[in-house]
Design a protein around this motif. Sequence first.
Motif, PDB file in Angstrom:
ATOM      1  N   HIS A  17       9.426 -18.951 -12.908  1.00  0.00           N
ATOM      2  CA  HIS A  17       9.026 -18.445 -14.223  1.00  0.00           C
ATOM      3  C   HIS A  17       7.665 -19.021 -14.603  1.00  0.00           C
ATOM      4  CE1 HIS A  17      12.621 -16.197 -15.283  1.00  0.00           C
ATOM      5  NE2 HIS A  17      13.248 -17.082 -14.508  1.00  0.00           N
ATOM      6  N   PHE A  18       6.989 -18.324 -15.479  1.00  0.00           N
ATOM      7  CA  PHE A  18       5.690 -18.779 -15.976  1.00  0.00           C
ATOM      8  C   PHE A  18       5.517 -18.311 -17.398  1.00  0.00           C
ATOM      9  CE2 PHE A  18       4.893 -14.754 -13.657  1.00  0.00           C
ATOM     10  CZ  PHE A  18       4.403 -13.967 -14.687  1.00  0.00           C
ATOM     11  N   GLN A  19       4.600 -18.941 -18.079  1.00  0.00           N
ATOM     12  CA  GLN A  19       4.112 -18.483 -19.378  1.00  0.00           C
ATOM     13  C   GLN A  19       2.633 -18.834 -19.396  1.00  0.00           C
ATOM     14  OE1 GLN A  19       6.195 -19.763 -22.882  1.00  0.00           O
ATOM     15  NE2 GLN A  19       4.924 -18.508 -24.204  1.00  0.00           N
ATOM     16  N   LEU A  20       1.806 -17.796 -19.415  1.00  0.00           N
ATOM     17  CA  LEU A  20       0.363 -17.977 -19.280  1.00  0.00           C
ATOM     18  C   LEU A  20      -0.395 -17.165 -20.323  1.00  0.00           C
ATOM     19  CD1 LEU A  20       0.126 -17.590 -15.389  1.00  0.00           C
ATOM     20  CD2 LEU A  20      -0.160 -19.708 -16.685  1.00  0.00           C
ATOM     21  N   PRO A  21      -1.586 -17.651 -20.705  1.00  0.00           N
ATOM     22  CA  PRO A  21      -2.429 -16.871 -21.614  1.00  0.00           C
ATOM     23  C   PRO A  21      -3.016 -15.662 -20.891  1.00  0.00           C
ATOM     24  CG  PRO A  21      -3.581 -18.853 -20.905  1.00  0.00           C
ATOM     25  CD  PRO A  21      -2.189 -18.930 -20.327  1.00  0.00           C
ATOM     26  N   ALA A  22      -3.170 -14.587 -21.646  1.00  0.00           N
ATOM     27  CA  ALA A  22      -3.681 -13.339 -21.080  1.00  0.00           C
ATOM     28  C   ALA A  22      -4.974 -12.919 -21.755  1.00  0.00           C
ATOM     29  CB  ALA A  22      -2.635 -12.240 -21.236  1.00  0.00           C
ATOM     30  N   THR A  23      -5.690 -12.053 -21.072  1.00  0.00           N
ATOM     31  CA  THR A  23      -6.951 -11.548 -21.598  1.00  0.00           C
ATOM     32  C   THR A  23      -6.759 -10.709 -22.849  1.00  0.00           C
ATOM     33  OG1 THR A  23      -6.852  -9.645 -20.109  1.00  0.00           O
ATOM     34  CG2 THR A  23      -8.066 -11.584 -19.339  1.00  0.00           C
ATOM     35  N   ASP A  24      -5.527 -10.263 -23.108  1.00  0.00           N
ATOM     36  CA  ASP A  24      -5.257  -9.482 -24.314  1.00  0.00           C
ATOM     37  C   ASP A  24      -4.993 -10.366 -25.528  1.00  0.00           C
ATOM     38  OD1 ASP A  24      -2.652 -10.456 -23.962  1.00  0.00           O
ATOM     39  OD2 ASP A  24      -1.792  -8.509 -23.458  1.00  0.00           O
ATOM     40  N   SER A 101      -3.936  -1.858 -17.585  1.00  0.00           N
ATOM     41  CA  SER A 101      -2.789  -1.533 -18.435  1.00  0.00           C
ATOM     42  C   SER A 101      -1.702  -2.603 -18.294  1.00  0.00           C
ATOM     43  CB  SER A 101      -2.214  -0.169 -18.040  1.00  0.00           C
ATOM     44  OG  SER A 101      -1.745  -0.215 -16.707  1.00  0.00           O
ATOM     45  N   PHE A 102      -2.026  -3.670 -17.608  1.00  0.00           N
ATOM     46  CA  PHE A 102      -1.115  -4.774 -17.356  1.00  0.00           C
ATOM     47  C   PHE A 102      -1.780  -6.065 -17.813  1.00  0.00           C
ATOM     48  CE2 PHE A 102      -3.528  -3.531 -13.605  1.00  0.00           C
ATOM     49  CZ  PHE A 102      -4.210  -4.698 -13.283  1.00  0.00           C
ATOM     50  N   PRO A 103      -1.002  -7.090 -18.141  1.00  0.00           N
ATOM     51  CA  PRO A 103      -1.602  -8.360 -18.549  1.00  0.00           C
ATOM     52  C   PRO A 103      -2.336  -9.021 -17.376  1.00  0.00           C
ATOM     53  CG  PRO A 103       0.788  -8.367 -18.935  1.00  0.00           C
ATOM     54  CD  PRO A 103       0.456  -7.101 -18.236  1.00  0.00           C
ATOM     55  N   TYR A 104      -3.500  -9.547 -17.686  1.00  0.00           N
ATOM     56  CA  TYR A 104      -4.302 -10.316 -16.718  1.00  0.00           C
ATOM     57  C   TYR A 104      -4.245 -11.755 -17.198  1.00  0.00           C
ATOM     58  CZ  TYR A 104      -8.264 -11.138 -13.475  1.00  0.00           C
ATOM     59  OH  TYR A 104      -9.092 -11.576 -12.458  1.00  0.00           O
ATOM     60  N   LEU A 105      -3.531 -12.587 -16.452  1.00  0.00           N
ATOM     61  CA  LEU A 105      -3.170 -13.930 -16.887  1.00  0.00           C
ATOM     62  C   LEU A 105      -4.035 -14.995 -16.232  1.00  0.00           C
ATOM     63  CD1 LEU A 105       0.662 -13.345 -16.417  1.00  0.00           C
ATOM     64  CD2 LEU A 105      -0.691 -12.998 -18.480  1.00  0.00           C
ATOM     65  N   HIS A 106      -4.274 -16.059 -16.995  1.00  0.00           N
ATOM     66  CA  HIS A 106      -5.116 -17.152 -16.523  1.00  0.00           C
ATOM     67  C   HIS A 106      -4.257 -18.364 -16.197  1.00  0.00           C
ATOM     68  CE1 HIS A 106      -8.654 -20.076 -17.250  1.00  0.00           C
ATOM     69  NE2 HIS A 106      -8.708 -19.588 -16.033  1.00  0.00           N
ATOM     70  N   ASP A 107      -4.248 -18.745 -14.943  1.00  0.00           N
ATOM     71  CA  ASP A 107      -3.511 -19.907 -14.435  1.00  0.00           C
ATOM     72  C   ASP A 107      -4.500 -21.055 -14.285  1.00  0.00           C
ATOM     73  OD1 ASP A 107      -1.617 -21.544 -13.168  1.00  0.00           O
ATOM     74  OD2 ASP A 107      -1.826 -20.535 -11.228  1.00  0.00           O
TER      75      ASP A 107
END
Length: 185
Positions: A17-24, A101-107
Amino acid sequence: MAALNPPVCDFDWQAPHFQLPATDGGLHSLDSVRGENGTLVMFICNHCPFVLAILDKIVRDADELKQHGIGVAAICSNDPVAYPADNFENMQKMALERSFSFPYLHDADQRIAKAYGAVCTPDFFGLNSDHGLQYRGRLDATRMGASSPDLRRELFEAMKQIAETGKGPAEQVPSIGCSIKWKAA
């Protein structure tokens, strides 16, 4: 630039599992991007020529997979200091310019790439509805500088099969791409 291949699919391996900030502007987790019939988690970046060669196809396939109940997310784990093209601001620009159209997440701390065992960009993790790995192959046979619109859509077909049966194809061709750009220790 060394081209790397990820390992073959370890069927039913449970995705971390993850929880990451997204460009949105939001925070997204594996559960929040989950589709009813499966999830595609992609490790990509902004500067890799392997990713750039197939980015339009990634966007197309992500859009079409949603119609099959597949959730999609992309993660950038590259070191943004050594590779400023992959920093969060540039990720936001790319997501907007390419109409993701999908989240782009920053790891940013690269923990998720390490937890997944991501090797290169692009690296695709096709999960069933239970988050079990069913596909770890390539998008298609595109190579840098040599693409064709009529190539077999291997990732799309595999994810559609996962959506319908919960199982991925037995035969998979690994993706190829640039190595994840790890931070210096």
